[in-house]
Motif scaffolding. Structure first.
Motif, PDB file in Angstrom:
ATOM      1  N   GLY A  26       0.998  -1.261   0.021  1.00  0.00           N
ATOM      2  CA  GLY A  26      -0.027  -0.049  -0.184  1.00  0.00           C
ATOM      3  C   GLY A  26       0.797   1.194   0.016  1.00  0.00           C
ATOM      4  N   VAL A  27       1.962   1.390   0.765  1.00  0.00           N
ATOM      5  CA  VAL A  27       2.939   2.342   0.788  1.00  0.00           C
ATOM      6  C   VAL A  27       3.494   2.655  -0.655  1.00  0.00           C
ATOM      7  N   SER A  30       1.229   4.233  -3.130  1.00  0.00           N
ATOM      8  CA  SER A  30       0.846   5.755  -2.983  1.00  0.00           C
ATOM      9  C   SER A  30       1.524   6.689  -4.127  1.00  0.00           C
ATOM     10  N   ASP A  31       1.109   7.875  -4.010  1.00  0.00           N
ATOM     11  CA  ASP A  31       1.566   8.913  -5.043  1.00  0.00           C
ATOM     12  C   ASP A  31       3.029   9.333  -4.651  1.00  0.00           C
ATOM     13  N   ASN A  32       3.376   9.208  -3.179  1.00  0.00           N
ATOM     14  CA  ASN A  32       4.751   9.714  -2.976  1.00  0.00           C
ATOM     15  C   ASN A  32       5.528   8.580  -2.550  1.00  0.00           C
ATOM     16  N   TYR A  34       8.324   6.905   0.053  1.00  0.00           N
ATOM     17  CA  TYR A  34       8.815   6.792   1.266  1.00  0.00           C
ATOM     18  C   TYR A  34       9.569   5.518   1.505  1.00  0.00           C
ATOM     19  N   LYS A 123      -5.422  -0.706  -0.996  1.00  0.00           N
ATOM     20  CA  LYS A 123      -5.970   0.678  -1.265  1.00  0.00           C
ATOM     21  C   LYS A 123      -6.168   1.457  -0.478  1.00  0.00           C
ATOM     22  N   ILE A 125      -4.261   2.469   2.246  1.00  0.00           N
ATOM     23  CA  ILE A 125      -3.205   2.987   2.772  1.00  0.00           C
ATOM     24  C   ILE A 125      -2.735   4.149   1.671  1.00  0.00           C
ATOM     25  N   PRO A 126      -2.847   3.936   0.449  1.00  0.00           N
ATOM     26  CA  PRO A 126      -2.589   5.201  -0.299  1.00  0.00           C
ATOM     27  C   PRO A 126      -3.751   6.335   0.159  1.00  0.00           C
ATOM     28  N   GLN A 127      -4.910   6.061   0.165  1.00  0.00           N
ATOM     29  CA  GLN A 127      -5.916   7.016   0.550  1.00  0.00           C
ATOM     30  C   GLN A 127      -5.494   7.808   1.933  1.00  0.00           C
ATOM     31  N   LEU A 129      -2.576   7.949   3.411  1.00  0.00           N
ATOM     32  CA  LEU A 129      -1.287   8.774   3.117  1.00  0.00           C
ATOM     33  C   LEU A 129      -1.520  10.100   2.539  1.00  0.00           C
ATOM     34  N   LYS A 130      -2.610  10.206   1.708  1.00  0.00           N
ATOM     35  CA  LYS A 130      -2.836  11.673   1.107  1.00  0.00           C
ATOM     36  C   LYS A 130      -3.472  12.520   2.505  1.00  0.00           C
TER      37      LYS A 130
END
Length: 145
Positions: A26-27, A30-32, A34, A123, A125-127, A129-130
Motif C-alpha cells: 500500500g505504501v 501511494s503517489d509519494n 517513502y 487501497k 493505505i494510499p488514501q 497517506l493523502k
C-alpha cells in the motif's frame, strides 16, 4: 541551489508477515515515495527508535496492538514513542479490533488514526497517506479508516 528534501520514513510494528507485506504494498502504491521499515518484535523497534535523533526519526509510526512474542503491547510502544517525540511524529494503529475502549486508549496516549485490517490495505493505505500532511500539521487529530 536547494538541498534535496529527506525521504519520509514509515515504520511498522507488526508480528504478522502477511499484514506487513500488504501495508508495504500500500505504501508503494501511494503517489509519494517513502522509506519503509518493519519490525516483528517491539524490542527491536524500541531499540532502533530510541537510538534515532531528530534528523532520522520516522514521519509515521504504524503499530499493531496485539504483538505475539513481544514483551509488551503496542499500546506501551505508542506511549514510549509519544513520550520521546510527542507532536513530532504521527502515530497510528492498524488492527482488526473494533473495541471502542482500545480505540479510546490509543487515542488518549497519542495515536491519531485507526486503520481497520479488514479493509483492503493496498487501497486504503494510499488514501490514508493523502491525509498524512494534515496529521503532520495537526489539522487532523483523529480519523478511522
Amino acid at each position: 541551489m536547494s538541498t534535496p528534501s529527506k525521504i519520509p520514513l514509515i515504520t511498522y510494528l507488526e508480528d504478522n508477515e502477511l499484514y506487513t507485506a500488504l501495508v508495504e504494498a500500500g505504501v508503494k502504491a501511494s503517489d509519494n515515495f517513502y522509506n519503509f521499515k518493519s519490525y516483528k518484535f517491539v524490542e527491536d523497534a524500541e531499540r532502533d527508535f530510541l537510538a534515532l535523533d531528530s534528523d532520522s526519526k520516522p514521519t509515521l509510526v504504524l503499530v499493531d496492538l496485539n504483538l505475539i512474542g513481544s514483551s509488551y503491547s503496542g499500546l506501551e510502544y505508542i506511549k514510549n514513542v509519544n513520550y520521546k517525540w510527542g507532536n513530532n511524529v504521527v502515530i497510528g494503529v492498524i488492527s482488526k479490533s473494533k473495541d471502542e475502549v482500545k480505540k479510546a486508549q490509543a487515542k488518549k496516549i497519542g495515536a491519531m488514526f485507526w486503520l481497520d485490517k479488514k479493509n483492503d490495505l493496498i487501497k486504503i493505505i494510499p488514501q490514508f497517506l493523502k491525509d498524512l500532511p494534515q496529521f503532520i500539521s495537526r489539522e487532523l487529530l483523529w480519523k478511522e479508516y
